[in-house]
Design an enzyme around this catalytic site. Structure first.
Site, PDB file in Angstrom:
ATOM      1  CG  HIS A 143      -2.963   0.619  -1.183  1.00 44.44           C
ATOM      2  ND1 HIS A 143      -1.821  -0.071  -0.864  1.00 44.44           N
ATOM      3  CD2 HIS A 143      -3.779   0.524  -0.093  1.00 44.44           C
ATOM      4  CE1 HIS A 143      -1.944  -0.551   0.377  1.00 44.44           C
ATOM      5  NE2 HIS A 143      -3.118  -0.207   0.862  1.00 44.44           N
TER       6      HIS A 143
ATOM      7  CG  HIS B   9      -2.551  -2.588  -4.234  1.00 44.05           C
ATOM      8  ND1 HIS B   9      -2.388  -2.182  -2.944  1.00 44.05           N
ATOM      9  CD2 HIS B   9      -3.746  -3.221  -4.276  1.00 44.05           C
ATOM     10  CE1 HIS B   9      -3.442  -2.559  -2.214  1.00 44.05           C
ATOM     11  NE2 HIS B   9      -4.283  -3.190  -3.002  1.00 44.05           N
ATOM     12  CE1 TYR B  10       4.505   1.384  -5.239  1.00 35.72           C
ATOM     13  CE2 TYR B  10       3.852   3.100  -6.777  1.00 35.72           C
ATOM     14  CZ  TYR B  10       4.488   2.706  -5.615  1.00 35.72           C
ATOM     15  OH  TYR B  10       5.102   3.639  -4.825  1.00 35.72           O
ATOM     16  CB  THR B  11       4.578  -5.211  -6.991  1.00 35.65           C
ATOM     17  OG1 THR B  11       5.347  -4.659  -8.068  1.00 35.65           O
ATOM     18  CG2 THR B  11       3.489  -6.110  -7.544  1.00 35.65           C
TER      19      THR B  11
ATOM     20  CG  ASP C 277       0.186   1.268  -3.712  1.00 35.32           C
ATOM     21  OD1 ASP C 277       0.024   1.868  -2.637  1.00 35.32           O
ATOM     22  OD2 ASP C 277      -0.200   0.103  -3.892  1.00 35.32           O
TER      23      ASP C 277
ATOM     24  CD  GLU D 287      -0.026  -5.501  -4.724  1.00 37.40           C
ATOM     25  OE1 GLU D 287       0.710  -4.723  -5.378  1.00 37.40           O
ATOM     26  OE2 GLU D 287      -0.251  -5.375  -3.504  1.00 37.40           O
TER      27      GLU D 287
HETATM   28 ZN   LIG Z   1      -0.688  -1.099  -2.254  1.00 35.06          ZN
END
Ligand SMILES: [Zn+2]
Length: 229
Positions: free
Chosen positions: A131, A24-26, A141, A89
């Site tokens: 994600h 993911h990215y935050t 993301d 993340e």
């Molecule tokens: Zn995510």
């Protein structure tokens, strides 16, 4: 694996063995804001690992617990993706707050972490996903700037096929069947095609199936001499 500890209360018991890694990215303005949210009991979200832009890795939830990062998701028949995955993340403001390139120390840390987890849980390359791959309708993301090719070169993700491409001339319905066979939830066709493009043809993400998309997908589905490991 050296990492800081910053426990989150948001987890429960796994119902499936670990077979996936979801990146993911935050998607928040600052790293601190994201970390606080992932540890806030009221937010009811978490992840196993958090990778800062300087490469610092923080563990929030033990691997053997079910962290809450994927939400309503689907990959290769698994609908409880949280139970089956390790959630990572990666700090980046994301598309809503100034999406930017992932710095080198951060990517090196992600590579170290993914290599460690892949080895530890014998996770196949095809199950190391973004994600957006598991929730195409809701998520973008880690996004098209994430250097999947760097992971692929180290056999930590599936590579984008480049050799001996043949256009199977599928229509859109057949393309989506193939996409489903590969692992995507295709209940929304355009979202599924965009997720596929974001992952395997990031220079053009328009939701339109074209010859290049067909060729890439066919090559991914063809039996590979080295197997999907
Ligand atoms: Zn995510």
């Amino acid at each position: 694996m050296r990492c800081r500890e910053a426990p989150s209360p948001s987890f429960n018991e796994r119902l499936l063995p670990i077979s996936m890694i979801v990146l993911h990215y935050t998607g928040m303005k600052t790293a601190q804001e994201a970390l606080d949210r992932l540890r806030d009991p009221a937010a009811e979200v978490s992840c196993h690992y958090f990778v800062d832009e300087d490469g610092t890795i923080t563990r929030l939830v033990p691997d053997d617990k079910r962290a809450w990062h994927a939400g309503a998701s689907h990959w290769r028949g698994v609908t409880d993706v949280n139970s089956a995955s390790i959630g990572v993340e990666i700090v980046n403001p994301g598309h809503d707050h100034g999406y930017r390139a992932f710095p080198e120390p951060q990517i090196e840390a992600v590579i170290r972490l993914v290599a460690h987890l892949k080895d530890m849980y014998e996770i196949t390359r095809g199950n190391i996903v973004g994600h957006s791959d598991v929730a195409p309708l809701r998520k973008r993301d880690p996004g098209e700037l994430f250097p999947w090719h760097r992971l692929a070169r180290l056999r930590l993700a599936l590579p984008r096929p480049t050799k001996n491409l043949v256009d199977p001339m599928w229509g859109e319905a057949a393309f989506c069947l193939a996409l489903e066979r590969f692992g995507y939830d295709v209940s929304d066709r355009m979202a599924a095609i965009m997720a596929f493009q974001r992952r395997f043809r990031p220079e053009l993400i328009d939701g339109e199936m074209d010859a290049e998309c067909r060729m890439i997908l066919l090559a991914l589905l063809l039996p590979r001499p080295q197997g999907d490991d």
